[in-house]
Each structure stands twice: as structure tokens, then as C-alpha cells.
Write a protein that holds these residues in place. Structure first.
Motif, PDB file in Angstrom:
ATOM      1  N   ILE A  69       0.350 -10.935   1.936  1.00 46.41           N
ATOM      2  CA  ILE A  69      -0.869 -10.289   2.402  1.00 46.41           C
ATOM      3  C   ILE A  69      -2.058 -10.956   1.730  1.00 46.41           C
ATOM      4  CG2 ILE A  69      -0.845  -8.463   0.633  1.00 46.41           C
ATOM      5  CD1 ILE A  69      -1.909  -6.551   2.829  1.00 46.41           C
ATOM      6  N   LEU A  80      -1.510 -10.838   7.370  1.00 49.69           N
ATOM      7  CA  LEU A  80      -0.138 -10.704   6.910  1.00 49.69           C
ATOM      8  C   LEU A  80       0.645 -11.906   7.435  1.00 49.69           C
ATOM      9  CD1 LEU A  80       1.844  -8.849   5.351  1.00 49.69           C
ATOM     10  CD2 LEU A  80       2.562  -7.968   7.586  1.00 49.69           C
ATOM     11  N   CYS A  95      -2.477  -1.896  10.905  1.00 45.24           N
ATOM     12  CA  CYS A  95      -3.286  -2.103   9.706  1.00 45.24           C
ATOM     13  C   CYS A  95      -3.952  -0.783   9.336  1.00 45.24           C
ATOM     14  CB  CYS A  95      -4.306  -3.217   9.889  1.00 45.24           C
ATOM     15  SG  CYS A  95      -5.672  -2.858  10.982  1.00 45.24           S
TER      16      CYS A  95
END
Length: 119
Positions: A69, A80, A95
Motif C-alpha cells: 500500500i 494497492l 477503499c
């Protein structure tokens, strides 16, 4: 109101890679945490990874060593990078972003992007 726009999902073969992006926009004063969760069919939503403004990160055990990340604070965007994908990584990826809009805290979710790992 904060808008979260996710992109980067799709179909990939086992062992392949995908990069997800989530851009936050709106009347954002500051962002604290940006993260990714996922939900597979018939299962509860689970944490994949989180990153704070400091750069500190947390990963689920299933993501360690394969997923990374990162965030671009200037663009209010979180990424990601997913490598060595497995069929069990198949899920809708969401998210999550929290922070401040003026003096009001927000904690919002994106609409999700489908990731399918299959041969």
C-alpha cells in the motif's frame, strides 16, 4: 461530501499483478488514514491494508509479502499493488478514507472494484 473513485480492478490469472487506485476529492482539509478492505462472496468485509499520513502501514496476514500500500498525499490518492495473486484474493475491493472536512470528521468508503483471479 467526499468522493472516492476507485480504479484498477479486473480479471487476472493466478500469479499475476494488479494495481488499484483510489482518489479522494471534495472539501477535504486533511486525511489521516487511507486503506483497502475486501469482501468475497458469502464472507464478511475484511481489512487488507492501511496507511497513515506518517507512512506507517498495517497489513492483513494474507497480504504481507505480496501486497504493497502507498499514498500520494498531494493527490489524495491511495494505491494497492497486488502481486502473486491467488484465486482466494478474488473479492470486491473497497477503499476507505478518513480525515477532516473543516472541523468535521469524515470516514467514507468507495463503491468498490471487482478483482477476479482465475485461469
Amino acid at each position: 461530501q467526499v468522493q472516492l473513485v476507485e480504479s484498477g480492478g479486473g480479471l487476472v490469472q493466478p500469479g499475476g499483478s494488479l494495481r488499484l487506485s483510489c482518489a479522494a476529492s471534495g472539501s477535504i482539509f486533511s486525511i489521516d488514514m487511507m486503506g483497502w478492505h475486501r469482501q468475497a462472496p458469502g464472507k464478511q468485509r475484511e481489512l487488507v491494508a492501511r496507511i497513515w499520513t506518517s507512512g506507517d502501514t498495517v497489513y492483513a496476514d494474507s497480504a504481507k509479502g505480496r501486497f504493497t500500500i502507498s499514498r500520494d498525499n498531494a493527490k489524495n490518492t491511495v494505491y494497492l499493488q497486488m502481486n502473486s495473486l491467488k484465486p482466494e484474493d478474488t473479492a470486491v475491493y473497497y477503499c476507505r478514507v478518513n480525515g477532516l472536512m473543516g472541523v468535521r470528521r469524515f470516514d467514507d468508503w468507495g463503491q468498490g472494484t471487482q478483482v477476479t483471479v482465475s485461469s
